[in-house]
Write a protein that holds these residues in place. Sequence first.
Motif, PDB file in Angstrom:
ATOM      1  N   CYS A   1      51.284  37.946   6.192  1.00 28.10           N
ATOM      2  CA  CYS A   1      50.821  36.631   6.675  1.00 28.10           C
ATOM      3  C   CYS A   1      51.961  35.788   7.238  1.00 28.10           C
ATOM      4  CB  CYS A   1      50.141  35.881   5.531  1.00 28.10           C
ATOM      5  SG  CYS A   1      48.672  36.683   4.856  1.00 28.10           S
ATOM      6  N   HIS A   2      53.048  36.412   7.649  1.00 30.49           N
ATOM      7  CA  HIS A   2      54.196  35.640   8.129  1.00 30.49           C
ATOM      8  C   HIS A   2      53.862  34.832   9.379  1.00 30.49           C
ATOM      9  CE1 HIS A   2      55.139  38.156  11.684  1.00 30.49           C
ATOM     10  NE2 HIS A   2      54.595  39.118  10.969  1.00 30.49           N
ATOM     11  N   TRP A   3      52.882  35.293  10.154  1.00 25.83           N
ATOM     12  CA  TRP A   3      52.529  34.578  11.387  1.00 25.83           C
ATOM     13  C   TRP A   3      51.878  33.222  11.104  1.00 25.83           C
ATOM     14  CZ3 TRP A   3      47.362  33.494  12.029  1.00 25.83           C
ATOM     15  CH2 TRP A   3      46.472  34.214  11.229  1.00 25.83           C
ATOM     16  N   PHE A   4      51.439  32.998   9.854  1.00 28.25           N
ATOM     17  CA  PHE A   4      50.877  31.701   9.502  1.00 28.25           C
ATOM     18  C   PHE A   4      51.919  30.581   9.651  1.00 28.25           C
ATOM     19  CE2 PHE A   4      47.329  33.969   7.849  1.00 28.25           C
ATOM     20  CZ  PHE A   4      46.298  33.051   7.675  1.00 28.25           C
ATOM     21  N   ASP A   5      53.206  30.895   9.475  1.00 26.99           N
ATOM     22  CA  ASP A   5      54.231  29.864   9.555  1.00 26.99           C
ATOM     23  C   ASP A   5      54.312  29.252  10.955  1.00 26.99           C
ATOM     24  OD1 ASP A   5      54.965  30.071   6.907  1.00 26.99           O
ATOM     25  OD2 ASP A   5      56.481  31.612   7.293  1.00 26.99           O
ATOM     26  N   SER A   6      54.395  30.107  11.973  1.00 30.18           N
ATOM     27  CA  SER A   6      54.471  29.579  13.344  1.00 30.18           C
ATOM     28  C   SER A   6      53.154  28.949  13.766  1.00 30.18           C
ATOM     29  CB  SER A   6      54.859  30.696  14.311  1.00 30.18           C
ATOM     30  OG  SER A   6      53.951  31.783  14.221  1.00 30.18           O
ATOM     31  N   ALA A   7      52.027  29.553  13.352  1.00 33.25           N
ATOM     32  CA  ALA A   7      50.728  28.980  13.715  1.00 33.25           C
ATOM     33  C   ALA A   7      50.503  27.641  13.013  1.00 33.25           C
ATOM     34  CB  ALA A   7      49.610  29.965  13.362  1.00 33.25           C
ATOM     35  N   GLY A   8      50.910  27.542  11.768  1.00 31.51           N
ATOM     36  CA  GLY A   8      50.712  26.305  11.032  1.00 31.51           C
ATOM     37  C   GLY A   8      51.523  25.156  11.601  1.00 31.51           C
ATOM     38  N   GLU A   9      52.778  25.412  11.962  1.00 25.76           N
ATOM     39  CA  GLU A   9      53.606  24.358  12.548  1.00 25.76           C
ATOM     40  C   GLU A   9      53.007  23.836  13.846  1.00 25.76           C
ATOM     41  OE1 GLU A   9      57.567  25.717  13.017  1.00 25.76           O
ATOM     42  OE2 GLU A   9      57.992  25.781  10.863  1.00 25.76           O
ATOM     43  N   ARG A  10      52.262  24.683  14.532  1.00 31.77           N
ATOM     44  CA  ARG A  10      51.702  24.267  15.820  1.00 31.77           C
ATOM     45  C   ARG A  10      50.324  23.653  15.685  1.00 31.77           C
ATOM     46  NH1 ARG A  10      50.928  28.091  21.227  1.00 31.77           N
ATOM     47  NH2 ARG A  10      50.052  26.433  22.568  1.00 31.77           N
ATOM     48  N   TRP A  11      49.456  24.231  14.835  1.00 28.73           N
ATOM     49  CA  TRP A  11      48.042  23.853  14.836  1.00 28.73           C
ATOM     50  C   TRP A  11      47.642  22.979  13.659  1.00 28.73           C
ATOM     51  CZ3 TRP A  11      46.145  24.518  19.373  1.00 28.73           C
ATOM     52  CH2 TRP A  11      46.555  25.583  20.161  1.00 28.73           C
ATOM     53  N   TRP A  12      48.255  23.126  12.497  1.00 27.68           N
ATOM     54  CA  TRP A  12      47.900  22.264  11.352  1.00 27.68           C
ATOM     55  C   TRP A  12      49.176  21.867  10.595  1.00 27.68           C
ATOM     56  CZ3 TRP A  12      46.286  27.372  11.878  1.00 27.68           C
ATOM     57  CH2 TRP A  12      46.838  28.308  11.005  1.00 27.68           C
ATOM     58  N   PRO A  13      50.069  21.123  11.244  1.00 26.77           N
ATOM     59  CA  PRO A  13      51.387  20.842  10.648  1.00 26.77           C
ATOM     60  C   PRO A  13      51.343  20.050   9.356  1.00 26.77           C
ATOM     61  CG  PRO A  13      51.030  19.491  12.599  1.00 26.77           C
ATOM     62  CD  PRO A  13      49.914  20.495  12.569  1.00 26.77           C
ATOM     63  N   ILE A  14      50.352  19.168   9.165  1.00 28.87           N
ATOM     64  CA  ILE A  14      50.344  18.317   7.963  1.00 28.87           C
ATOM     65  C   ILE A  14      49.756  19.024   6.744  1.00 28.87           C
ATOM     66  CG2 ILE A  14      50.200  16.210   9.332  1.00 28.87           C
ATOM     67  CD1 ILE A  14      47.239  16.056   8.602  1.00 28.87           C
ATOM     68  N   PHE A  15      49.353  20.285   6.891  1.00 31.29           N
ATOM     69  CA  PHE A  15      48.759  21.015   5.775  1.00 31.29           C
ATOM     70  C   PHE A  15      49.703  22.062   5.190  1.00 31.29           C
ATOM     71  CE2 PHE A  15      44.956  19.739   8.323  1.00 31.29           C
ATOM     72  CZ  PHE A  15      44.487  18.818   7.417  1.00 31.29           C
ATOM     73  N   GLY A  16      50.996  21.892   5.402  1.00 31.58           N
ATOM     74  CA  GLY A  16      51.955  22.781   4.759  1.00 31.58           C
ATOM     75  C   GLY A  16      51.974  22.582   3.264  1.00 31.58           C
ATOM     76  N   ALA A  17      52.339  23.620   2.531  1.00 29.36           N
ATOM     77  CA  ALA A  17      52.324  23.543   1.066  1.00 29.36           C
ATOM     78  C   ALA A  17      53.392  22.612   0.522  1.00 29.36           C
ATOM     79  CB  ALA A  17      52.495  24.941   0.475  1.00 29.36           C
ATOM     80  N   VAL A  18      54.443  22.343   1.303  1.00 26.68           N
ATOM     81  CA  VAL A  18      55.556  21.529   0.844  1.00 26.68           C
ATOM     82  C   VAL A  18      55.890  20.504   1.930  1.00 26.68           C
ATOM     83  CG1 VAL A  18      57.924  21.544  -0.057  1.00 26.68           C
ATOM     84  CG2 VAL A  18      56.466  23.529  -0.369  1.00 26.68           C
ATOM     85  N   TYR A  19      56.234  19.286   1.509  1.00 26.20           N
ATOM     86  CA  TYR A  19      56.748  18.291   2.453  1.00 26.20           C
ATOM     87  C   TYR A  19      58.187  17.964   2.097  1.00 26.20           C
ATOM     88  CZ  TYR A  19      55.495  14.935  -1.254  1.00 26.20           C
ATOM     89  OH  TYR A  19      55.372  14.277  -2.446  1.00 26.20           O
TER      90      TYR A  19
END
Length: 272
Positions: free
Chosen positions: A195-213
């Motif tokens: 699931c490593h591709w979730f990192d680049s996709a998350g930063e682009r499409w749902w940035p505020i839903f990361g597990a850590v701020y």
Amino acid sequence: MSGQIIGLHDWFETPPGRYLLDWEQDQFDQAVADVFGYHALQLGLPEVQALRANRMPHRWLALSESDMAPRSSLVTDFSALPFPANSLDLVVLPHTLELSPDPHATLREVERVLVPEGRVVICGLNPASLWGMRQRRARIYQRLGFGELFLPDAGEFIGYRRMRDWLRLLSFEVESGRFGIYRPAVRSEAWLERCHWFDSAGERWWPIFGAVYFLVAVKRVRGMRLLSADWRRAAARASAPVPIAGRVHREHRDHRDHVRRSPHRKKQGKGS
């Protein structure tokens, strides 16, 4: 393993725990590398060397009594730090507030010991994330007598916006903030790698839903102005006499009229 509760330090030895620590270590290295001063302090979580990239001459790791470690510099209560007011240039809080029994008192104490324009660096788990939602669901299942927690059963989530509000109330100005850790809440290292591709996709499409701020804030003091390195020369320039434009122009005009009316000038004109 139904109903098993894993401790915080043991959880950091699991694949998701190591994934979290690697990301946070990189963020701390970037955030503190160019923060200058004399005294820096890390509160809690010895698994992260949050000050290793900082170049201040005095750096300490402070731990609570429940987090003894061989390389700790001091053991103290985070809500009553043994430092005078306005004495530290940098304080880092790796999950410190969410693990603290009184996060408000801890943050107030951090504000007290920081110098004006000092910085605080905070990281915390985001409740509005895949990891946060799985943890809340697992707690509901545990109340019913089955299931296990994904994250350690330690502390409480503090949301990103809530944390920013706390900082503003204490006269901190948020300098930067970001999210990270977008991979699903899976336990195996193999699935985390898939699931490593979730990192680049998350930063682009749902940035505020990361597990850590991750937050960097500056302590602002109203009515205070920092002096630059050449403040003595600036003060001398400010106090130097400056000719008044109107007065100079008037004196020049009076002198010119006097020369025109001078009888000596008229005699010279006739002779020539």
